[in-house]
Design an enzyme around this catalytic site. Structure first.
Site, PDB file in Angstrom:
ATOM      1  N   GLU A 292       0.783  -1.237   0.000  1.00  0.00           N
ATOM      2  CA  GLU A 292       0.000   0.000   0.000  1.00  0.00           C
ATOM      3  C   GLU A 292       0.811   1.282   0.000  1.00  0.00           C
ATOM      4  OE1 GLU A 292       0.355  -1.270   4.437  1.00  0.00           O
ATOM      5  OE2 GLU A 292       0.096  -2.252   2.493  1.00  0.00           O
ATOM      6  N   GLU A 326      -5.794  -2.580  -0.647  1.00  0.00           N
ATOM      7  CA  GLU A 326      -4.671  -1.644  -0.638  1.00  0.00           C
ATOM      8  C   GLU A 326      -5.145  -0.194  -0.658  1.00  0.00           C
ATOM      9  OE1 GLU A 326      -1.895  -2.895   0.089  1.00  0.00           O
ATOM     10  OE2 GLU A 326      -2.582  -4.940  -0.240  1.00  0.00           O
ATOM     11  N   HIS A 329      -5.942   0.959   2.740  1.00  0.00           N
ATOM     12  CA  HIS A 329      -4.725   1.299   3.483  1.00  0.00           C
ATOM     13  C   HIS A 329      -4.334   2.774   3.312  1.00  0.00           C
ATOM     14  CE1 HIS A 329      -3.271  -2.265   5.394  1.00  0.00           C
ATOM     15  NE2 HIS A 329      -3.170  -2.979   4.278  1.00  0.00           N
TER      16      HIS A 329
END
Length: 877
Positions: A292, A326, A329
């Site tokens: 991420e 991701e 994140h």
């Protein structure tokens, strides 16, 4: 970061009979000496890199603006695989040079100055060189047949391999990054390119990137090569999906998902995406599923690049979920970062919990809540092992930190959040999330910060619930007695820690504070169960189920009459997610020897006509485990196969031939039934049919439903011949589609012909297979019962070759799946071999592998007599 190296089709096609539990942390050593002092705080880095992709080296120039809390003669930071050329410090209008001393064990460098550096602001200047390694971490080489790429992977403690830094998450700073690269290449970093100028030198140009937000070192990223991108725009953010030139045609699918997810998150969090651009980049060599990095997310190609016309439903789901994970994140982890790695669940658990929301809204036909319910049962099985860890656990060394990225940090933490959200209500929980993020943006946070925010918003004891689940290991099982007469009904309840092994006696003092949400024939209600509770109120008469929506992180057991009523009402009175939870509870009772394998198979029979692919796969998927782990003779497996054919062949026939209007669920169900009937039902006619479908699929992947085509190909590989083996090998070596490549590679170790299996194993350690895949291939071979012994013999006899292909932590997968055996002799052999041939960062994986073998041996001893009795009673019925 998300781990998905075993491919996206495992769930739908029964690739494995058991679920891989990523590494867990048990007994960290007291090594606080590896932590940096807090007397020097970085505020800004200026970084310039000059990579040499042919020589696999780079040079760096760096300045770090720091604030020094007290006068000092030395400054310590993190560095490894760095060759220092000069270090200076500018402070209070004067400059002095430093001597450098290195501590390789602690991965630290200390700069010592002849004169005292006063407290206040200062700038450290560093010139150094480094290597572009082949270990898939730090600043490393990624290769295709055409060329080299220079890419980064810094989580959790590998930024120090690319530039000397204060490589701990609490040391947040801003960054100015520039790269001097070949004129024909481009680069991608956290922010957009601010300037592009020729030189220095012929054939070079310098790319300067805009200043980053305040962030941790492990989120810095830069990639060099001839990447090409497909771009779009959403909510005033430029979004690109990038790949090597030969795969750029596979980027639009993920771009559509990313645009949808960004808008969803902007709305959900109430905090706009913090950057002006977001890049998602597929990398040929990449260890994890994805990473991420703030504004520049990196992926395994199989988790980003996809042709929707030839991809299975599971592959589409996987790309959607990994992209959403991701991107979550960017708020959970990047905008707000855990204070230290002991709270990594604040990153990974949140992203895992959040990933399903936008994907479920974008694709309701995928029934994502049912996928989540199935994943929760897998996590409960992991957490019920003889040893596990609390969600928040101590970790200090790089190896200990890496082992925190496990199913506890991802799965259990996500399920805890789901439990609390279900109790509070989605909107109340969302407001608590917003309060937490808003209070800590561009900063660091702890578990207490989160649950205190939720407690303040909801005015409910979230702090007590979450502390109960976060700080102690394991999971509860609630045993419900027969309901008392009267209205409302009171039901006796007792809680204890649940273990898969019946030989382990739980500590009677360990209890939880948890909301129990009831589903009945007339109502649904939640009640807070405390350690002191001895009964609960059930809202109405009739049957009751103690995990409404299947979102509670616990197992339930019922009085016999209540359980029978539940089974009778499973299809009519329970949702698919609740039926998944019911099947999970019954399998847990089998493992704990409180129910028989026959009881479980009766439940499978009751659910055999279920129209939910997830319900079927979670229930019937245990048949493979019973055949492998409980049955020890061919006769038992043959009788079980006959029962599978009698009960499930009619269900497969009901589905009919594939049709354009089939729902995704029906397509998955057809593929699952075909695979199960061939692999566990030994259905000869369907085996021939599967090979025919597989050949058509290989001839033209677009001519067959990809979900059915890959299931057929997987079953065909088991009995495959040399011609099929060579076709798959060719697909792996020549296809430009990463999903098809991975599928073909993974299937090679499924061939049961001894000569072909030997070829597959030798191929796995050859230069033809990327080192990111070697350990995974061998681990898959260990999972397949018919190939397990041969794979293990190969690993031992070719250990030098195997070890040479193990990068970073991938060896732990191999060690973990050595736990697929089921005898005391095999246990001793696995222990002896890996004791003599230790694998880095795999000590905990070995412990769990040995526990799994012991657990299988115990399960067989306890349940095989029950299986024989049940099979005899159901022979021919």
């Amino acid at each position: 970061m998300r781990f998905s190296p075993f491919g996206s089709s495992a769930r739908a096609q029964f690739v494995a009979a058991t679920v891989l539990a990523l590494l867990v942390l048990l007994c960290p050593r007291p090594t606080l000496g590896q932590r940096l002092p807090t007397t020097v705080i970085p505020t800004h880095y200026t970084l310039k890199f000059v990579p040499n992709l042919k020589a696999a080296t780079f040079s760096g120039e760096e300045s770090i603006d720091v604030n020094i809390g007290q006068p000092t003669h030395s400054i310590t930071l993190n560095a490894i695989e760095i060759a220092f050329q000069s270090v200076t410090i500018d402070s209070n209008g004067s400059q002095q040079a430093a001597t450098v001393s290195l501590d390789a064990d602690k991965q630290q460098a200390t700069f010592t100055f002849s004169e005292t550096v006063p407290a206040g602001n200062a700038t450290i200047g560093i010139r150094y060189t480094g290597i572009l390694n082949n270990e898939l971490r730090g600043f490393y080489l990624s290769k295709t047949a055409r060329r080299n790429y220079a890419v980064t992977q810094f989580e959790s403690t590998d930024a120090r391999r690319a530039f000397p830094c204060f490589d701990e998450p609490a040391f947040k700073a801003t960054y100015d990054i520039s790269l001097v690269i070949d004129a024909a290449d481009t680069a991608i970093s956290n922010t957009a390119i601010a300037a592009d100028t020729p030189g220095p030198g012929a054939g070079k140009h310098t790319l300067v990137f805009g200043a980053t937000p305040k962030m941790s070192t492990y989120l810095v990223a830069f990639l060099v090569g001839d990447f090409q991108c497909t771009g779009g725009r959403q909510d005033d953010v430029d979004i690109r999906v990038c790949a090597t030139p030969d795969k750029v045609a596979l980027t639009p699918y993920a771009l559509d998902i990313a645009r949808y997810v960004l808008h969803y998150y902007d709305d959900y969090f109430g905090i706009h995406f913090p950057l002006k651009k977001l890049d998602l980049i597929g990398i040929p060599d990449f260890e994890a599923g994805a990473m991420e990095n703030f504004g520049a997310i990196t992926y395994r190609e199989t988790d980003l690049l996809l042709d929707p016309t030839t991809a299975t439903i599971a592959e589409k789901q996987e790309v959607g979920l990994v992209v959403a994970h991701e991107m979550a994140h960017q708020w959970f982890g990047d905008l707000v970062t855990m204070q230290w790695w002991d709270n990594i669940w604040l990153n990974e658990g949140f992203a895992t919990w959040m990933e399903s929301k936008p994907v479920a809204q974008m694709h309701p036909e995928w029934n994502i809540p049912e996928v989540v319910a199935g994943d929760e049962q897998d996590t409960l099985n992991t957490d019920a092992q003889p040893t596990t860890r609390a969600i928040r656990a101590r970790a200090d060394t790089p190896e200990e930190i890496d082992q925190m990225f496990d199913d506890i940090a991802y799965g259990k933490a996500s399920d805890v959040l789901l439990t609390v959200e279900n109790y509070l209500g989605e909107e109340t929980f969302r407001r608590g999330v917003h309060a937490y993020l808003a209070a800590h943006e561009y900063g660091n946070a702890t578990a207490e910060d989160f649950w205190n925010a939720q407690t303040a918003v909801s005015h409910k004891p979230v702090d007590k619930i979450m502390e109960s689940l976060i700080v102690q290991p394991g999971e509860p099982i609630f045993n419900f007695g027969a309901p008392a007469d009267g209205s409302p009904r009171r039901v006796p309840v007792a809680q204890s820690r649940f273990f898969l092994s019946p030989s382990i006696i739980p500590d009677p003092a360990q209890k939880w504070t948890l909301p129990i949400c009831f589903k009945t024939s007339g109502a649904q209600d939640c009640e807070l169960l405390t350690p002191e509770s001895s009964s609960v109120t059930v809202p109405s008469a009739g049957f009751f189920f103690a995990n409404a929506a299947g979102k509670g992180y616990y197992h339930s057991a019922y009085a016999p009459a209540q359980y029978q009523a539940l089974v009778a009402h499973a299809e009519s009175g329970l949702t698919p997610a609740e039926r998944i939870s019911l099947a999970g509870d019954e399998w847990a009772r089998v493992r704990a020897n409180n129910a028989t394998v026959g009881d479980y198979l009766e439940l499978v029979a009751a659910l055999k006509s279920d129209t939910s692919a997830e319900v079927f796969s979670n229930a019937a998927g245990k048949i493979a485990a019973i055949a492998d782990k409980v049955a020890s003779t061919k006769e038992e497996r043959d009788e079980l196969a006959a029962w599978v054919r009698r009960n499930l062949a009619p269900e497969y026939a009901k589905l009919g031939a594939p049709a354009p209007g089939d729902s995704p669920g029906k397509r998955e169900l057809r593929a699952q039934l075909l695979a199960l009937l061939v692999d566990q039902g030994s259905d000869g006619d369907l085996s021939v049919q599967a090979r025919q479908i597989a050949d058509r699929y290989l001839d033209d992947p677009a001519s067959v439903d990809p979900t059915l085509g890959q299931a057929a190909l997987e079953t065909a590989a088991g009995n495959g011949d040399a011609a099929l083996f060579e076709r798959l090998q060719k697909v792996y070596e020549t296809s430009a589609d990463p999903e098809l490549q991975e599928m073909a590679l993974r299937l090679l170790v499924r061939f049961r012909n001894p000569a072909l299996l030997e070829r597959a194993l030798e191929y796995s350690v050859s230069s033809k297979v990327r080192n990111q895949d070697t350990a995974i291939q061998l681990a898959l071979g260990l999972r397949i019962p018919e190939n397990r012994d041969a794979t293990w013999s190969f690993v031992k006899s070719h250990w030098d070759q195997v070890q040479a292909n193990l990068t970073t932590d991938l060896g732990s997968y191999l060690v973990s799946d050595a736990g697929s055996f089921c005898t005391a002799e095999a246990r001793d052999d696995v222990k002896s071999f890996f004791t003599a041939h230790p694998v880095p960062a795999a000590d905990v994986a070995l412990k769990h592998a040995l526990e799994n073998i012991d657990g299988c041996d115990e399960l067989r001893r306890l349940q095989e007599p029950n299986l024989k009795t049940w099979l005899a009673a159901h022979s021919g019925s």
